[in-house]
Design an enzyme around this catalytic site. Structure first.
Site, PDB file in Angstrom:
ATOM      1  N   TYR A  49      -3.068   0.932   6.279  1.00 53.87           N
ATOM      2  CA  TYR A  49      -3.697  -0.076   5.413  1.00 53.87           C
ATOM      3  C   TYR A  49      -4.825  -0.823   6.133  1.00 53.87           C
ATOM      4  CZ  TYR A  49      -0.258   0.340   1.615  1.00 53.87           C
ATOM      5  OH  TYR A  49       0.488   0.777   0.539  1.00 53.87           O
ATOM      6  N   ARG A  85      -3.314   7.346 -10.766  1.00 58.35           N
ATOM      7  CA  ARG A  85      -3.447   5.888 -10.914  1.00 58.35           C
ATOM      8  C   ARG A  85      -3.065   5.433 -12.318  1.00 58.35           C
ATOM      9  NH1 ARG A  85      -5.471   3.413  -6.563  1.00 58.35           N
ATOM     10  NH2 ARG A  85      -6.456   1.695  -7.670  1.00 58.35           N
ATOM     11  N   THR A  91      -1.685  -2.413 -10.175  1.00 58.96           N
ATOM     12  CA  THR A  91      -1.076  -2.818  -8.896  1.00 58.96           C
ATOM     13  C   THR A  91       0.004  -3.860  -9.106  1.00 58.96           C
ATOM     14  OG1 THR A  91      -3.192  -2.416  -7.824  1.00 58.96           O
ATOM     15  CG2 THR A  91      -1.618  -3.746  -6.601  1.00 58.96           C
ATOM     16  N   ASN A 112       5.754  -2.716  -5.052  1.00 63.24           N
ATOM     17  CA  ASN A 112       5.300  -2.123  -6.319  1.00 63.24           C
ATOM     18  C   ASN A 112       5.531  -0.619  -6.384  1.00 63.24           C
ATOM     19  OD1 ASN A 112       3.258  -1.346  -4.595  1.00 63.24           O
ATOM     20  ND2 ASN A 112       1.578  -2.063  -5.884  1.00 63.24           N
TER      21      ASN A 112
END
Ligand code: CMP
Length: 137
Positions: A49, A85, A91, A112
């Site tokens: 990340y 997605r 998100t 999530n």
């Protein structure tokens, strides 16, 4: 054909949703090209990340992602990055559409359930992060 990197995150593994999420991948026509079960170290989560370093949620996110087993996978299909997605949902699960993975199983914007690459360049980086030197078939 396009490839994308997904991660079934520690919250979803812990809650017993691995099979539910893989079923959704299969129902939506994604081919599973590679999969691992990993328990990321904090530095490994930080490396994955890295684009979010400096953001207010970075410490918490990388702590969460190194809190237990997770399952990175490579998925293949037509328009796989954008389609995954859609299937994941927003998100923040509070904003996710009905029937999406995050709406069905996620508890919060951090926990999530699932990650999905957001563009071809990030997919290439993320696939090589978890499957370096692996001949994907
Ligand atoms: P993901 O798709 O894995 O990409 C980055 C992650 O950071 C995202 O899912 C969320 O889990 C997390 N994230 C993004 N925005 C926030 C936020 N505002 N607060 C906490 N976590 C966030």
């Amino acid at each position: 054909m396009e490839r994308t990197l997904t991660i079934i995150k520690p919250d979803a593994v812990k809650a017993g949703h691995i099979g539910d999420i893989i079923k959704i991948f299969e129902t939506n026509g994604f081919r599973i090209v590679a999969a691992r079960l990993v328990n990321l170290s904090k530095p490994e989560a930080e490396g994955f990340y890295a684009v979010h370093r400096g953001k207010p949620f970075f410490e918490s996110l990388t702590g969460f992602m190194s809190s237990g087993p997770a399952i990175p996978m490579v998925l293949e299909g037509e328009n796989a990055i954008a389609r995954l997605r859609e299937v994941m949902g927003a998100t923040n699960p509070a904003n996710a559409a009905a029937g999406t993975i995050r709406k069905l199983y996620a508890a919060s914007i951090e926990a999530n359930c699932i990650h999905g690459s957001d563009a071809p360049e990030t997919a290439a980086f993320e696939i090589s992060y978890f499957f370096p030197g692996v001949q994907l078939i």
